[in-house]
Design a protein around this motif. Structure first.
Motif, PDB file in Angstrom:
ATOM      1  N   LEU A   1       0.850  -1.191   0.000  1.00 44.42           N
ATOM      2  CA  LEU A   1       0.000   0.000   0.000  1.00 44.42           C
ATOM      3  C   LEU A   1       0.884   1.239   0.000  1.00 44.42           C
ATOM      4  N   TRP A   2       0.886   1.972  -1.124  1.00 43.24           N
ATOM      5  CA  TRP A   2       1.706   3.179  -1.209  1.00 43.24           C
ATOM      6  C   TRP A   2       1.225   4.249  -0.239  1.00 43.24           C
TER       7      TRP A   2
ATOM      8  N   THR B   1       6.974   6.632  -9.131  1.00 42.43           N
ATOM      9  CA  THR B   1       6.426   5.774 -10.171  1.00 42.43           C
ATOM     10  C   THR B   1       5.246   4.928  -9.686  1.00 42.43           C
ATOM     11  N   MET B   2       4.387   4.539 -10.609  1.00 40.82           N
ATOM     12  CA  MET B   2       3.257   3.658 -10.315  1.00 40.82           C
ATOM     13  C   MET B   2       3.242   2.550 -11.370  1.00 40.82           C
ATOM     14  N   SER B   3       3.955   1.473 -11.072  1.00 43.88           N
ATOM     15  CA  SER B   3       4.052   0.369 -12.025  1.00 43.88           C
ATOM     16  C   SER B   3       2.772  -0.462 -12.023  1.00 43.88           C
TER      17      SER B   3
ATOM     18  N   ILE C   1       0.511  -1.251  -8.728  1.00 39.83           N
ATOM     19  CA  ILE C   1      -0.918  -0.955  -8.676  1.00 39.83           C
ATOM     20  C   ILE C   1      -1.701  -2.205  -8.301  1.00 39.83           C
ATOM     21  N   GLU C   2      -1.362  -3.332  -8.902  1.00 36.67           N
ATOM     22  CA  GLU C   2      -2.054  -4.587  -8.599  1.00 36.67           C
ATOM     23  C   GLU C   2      -1.852  -4.980  -7.142  1.00 36.67           C
ATOM     24  N   SER C   3      -0.667  -4.720  -6.607  1.00 37.52           N
ATOM     25  CA  SER C   3      -0.394  -5.033  -5.206  1.00 37.52           C
ATOM     26  C   SER C   3      -1.241  -4.157  -4.286  1.00 37.52           C
ATOM     27  N   ASN C   4      -1.379  -2.879  -4.629  1.00 36.35           N
ATOM     28  CA  ASN C   4      -2.224  -1.984  -3.842  1.00 36.35           C
ATOM     29  C   ASN C   4      -3.675  -2.440  -3.855  1.00 36.35           C
TER      30      ASN C   4
ATOM     31  N   VAL D   1      -8.846  -5.928   3.082  1.00 31.58           N
ATOM     32  CA  VAL D   1      -9.552  -5.250   4.181  1.00 31.58           C
ATOM     33  C   VAL D   1     -10.888  -4.685   3.716  1.00 31.58           C
ATOM     34  N   GLY D   2     -11.394  -5.243   2.596  1.00 30.08           N
ATOM     35  CA  GLY D   2     -12.747  -4.915   2.168  1.00 30.08           C
ATOM     36  C   GLY D   2     -12.913  -3.701   1.285  1.00 30.08           C
ATOM     37  N   ILE D   3     -11.820  -3.177   0.716  1.00 31.77           N
ATOM     38  CA  ILE D   3     -11.918  -2.028  -0.188  1.00 31.77           C
ATOM     39  C   ILE D   3     -11.731  -2.529  -1.617  1.00 31.77           C
ATOM     40  N   THR D   4     -12.773  -2.483  -2.418  1.00 31.62           N
ATOM     41  CA  THR D   4     -12.677  -2.957  -3.799  1.00 31.62           C
ATOM     42  C   THR D   4     -12.558  -1.788  -4.757  1.00 31.62           C
ATOM     43  N   THR D   5     -11.628  -1.901  -5.700  1.00 26.94           N
ATOM     44  CA  THR D   5     -11.426  -0.870  -6.711  1.00 26.94           C
ATOM     45  C   THR D   5     -10.707  -1.505  -7.895  1.00 26.94           C
TER      46      THR D   5
END
Length: 350
Positions: A225-226, A309-311, A315-318, A325-329
């Protein structure tokens, strides 16, 4: 950062910068390079940069960018506004009161679920500073080492640690959670074997007290989580002129962080003597904090792709971490990588 970050930093603000931090945080404008009147008359575009936290070394790259004139060279008249425990960044950006702000990825994701037109365009901390701290004389180095041990954890962090242990094949019930606040005294006193902390805070507190501790990052065990993510409004991205202004701001920010990574002492000096002067920051503590931040900001991936950077993998790891923890995006919903693509033009530095 996890949702506990603001609570944690509020309670431990004195660790990072002295007793005046919280009292001085509300609404105070940080020093900005150049004279605003001159900048406006010269045709520079005024922008407000809302920090996610107080004016300490966590923001040293932005301070260097301002002090070195990088924003000015990009045609921007930048007003840097510090945050604090009572400041919510998202609403300020969504309402247009701030052009850009720094916030946690999960907070922005939740805000979008509630209809806030926000996007993330860059990430300062590539590794989250959430950490498990133990005493050097009795070190705990992995999640598996915590089986059968006592972990001091704040109530607000239990959900995160449950998900973290499950992701690492550890039954959360095999770890005894001991309720603690934010003072690591229970670890020092032997009441717990390990303590939920941040790498950039409590280990430094103990080091200043002459107590040797060690910590492992949750980020090194799948907690992707960045933190201190750059958040802007969708309107800014859709408007041609505002978007160009954003590219300029991000380019200047990258330059400032490149300098800060190379010379943290420069960032400490600016935080203590200029941007956070009213906070009565402690130089020695700020230097230790800055040195702890550098490897979280400059990683093998940023050395290849550039700071902030945002590879795709990142992004997939975030997204995976938030889902635990229940946050879907989704990547398309929350992130916009095109700004940094325009900044770097295929190179790792600017």
């Amino acid at each position: 950062m996890p949702t506990t970050r603001r609570e944690f930093l509020t309670a431990t603000a004195r660790i990072l910068g002295g007793g005046a931090l919280l009292a001085a945080s509300g609404g105070t404008l940080a020093a900005c390079g150049g004279d605003p009147t001159d900048a406006t008359s010269a045709g520079a575009s005024p922008v407000t940069f809302q920090l996610g936290w107080l004016a300490n070394v966590e923001n040293m790259g932005i301070f260097i960018a301002d002090d070195a004139g990088y924003f000015t060279k990009e045609g921007l008249q930048t007003t840097i506004v510090p945050g604090g425990p009572s400041v919510s960044v998202g609403p300020l950006v969504a309402s247009g009161k701030a052009f850009v702000g720094l916030d946690s990825v999960d907070t922005v994701a939740r805000a979008r679920k509630e209809g806030a037109p926000l996007k993330i365009v860059g990430a300062t901390l590539q590794k989250n500073p959430s950490a498990v701290m133990s005493l050097a004389k009795n070190p705990i180095r992995t999640p598996q080492d915590l089986v059968g041990k006592r972990l001091g954890v704040q109530q607000s962090g239990i959900e995160i640690y449950n998900a973290f242990f499950k992701a690492n094949g550890v039954d959360p019930k095999s770890v005894k959670y001991v309720p603690v606040q934010f003072d690591p005294a229970p670890l020092v006193n032997g009441e717990v074997d390990a303590f939920a902390s941040f790498l950039t805070s409590q280990p430094i507190q103990l080091k200043r007290q002459g107590i040797e501790a060690q910590a492992f990052l949750l980020a090194d065990f799948g907690y992707g989580l960045w933190a201190d993510a750059f958040v802007v409004s969708e309107e800014t991205l859709a408007d041609k002129q505002k978007r160009a202004r954003l590219v300029n701001l991000m380019r200047a920010s990258v330059k400032g962080w490149q300098d800060a990574v190379q010379d943290p002492q420069r960032g400490v000096k600016l935080a203590v003597e200029k941007y956070g002067k009213s906070l009565q920051l402690n130089s020695a503590e700020q230097l230790l904090t800055a040195q702890a931040f550098v490897p979280l900001i400059s990683t093998p991936e940023t050395k290849t792709n550039g700071l902030l950077t945002m590879s795709k993998d990142g992004i997939e790891s975030n997204i995976k971490t938030m889902a635990s923890v229940g946050i879907t995006t989704s990547a398309e919903d929350l992130f916009d990588t095109t700004i940094l693509e325009d900044v770097f033009q295929g190179k790792p530095t600017v």
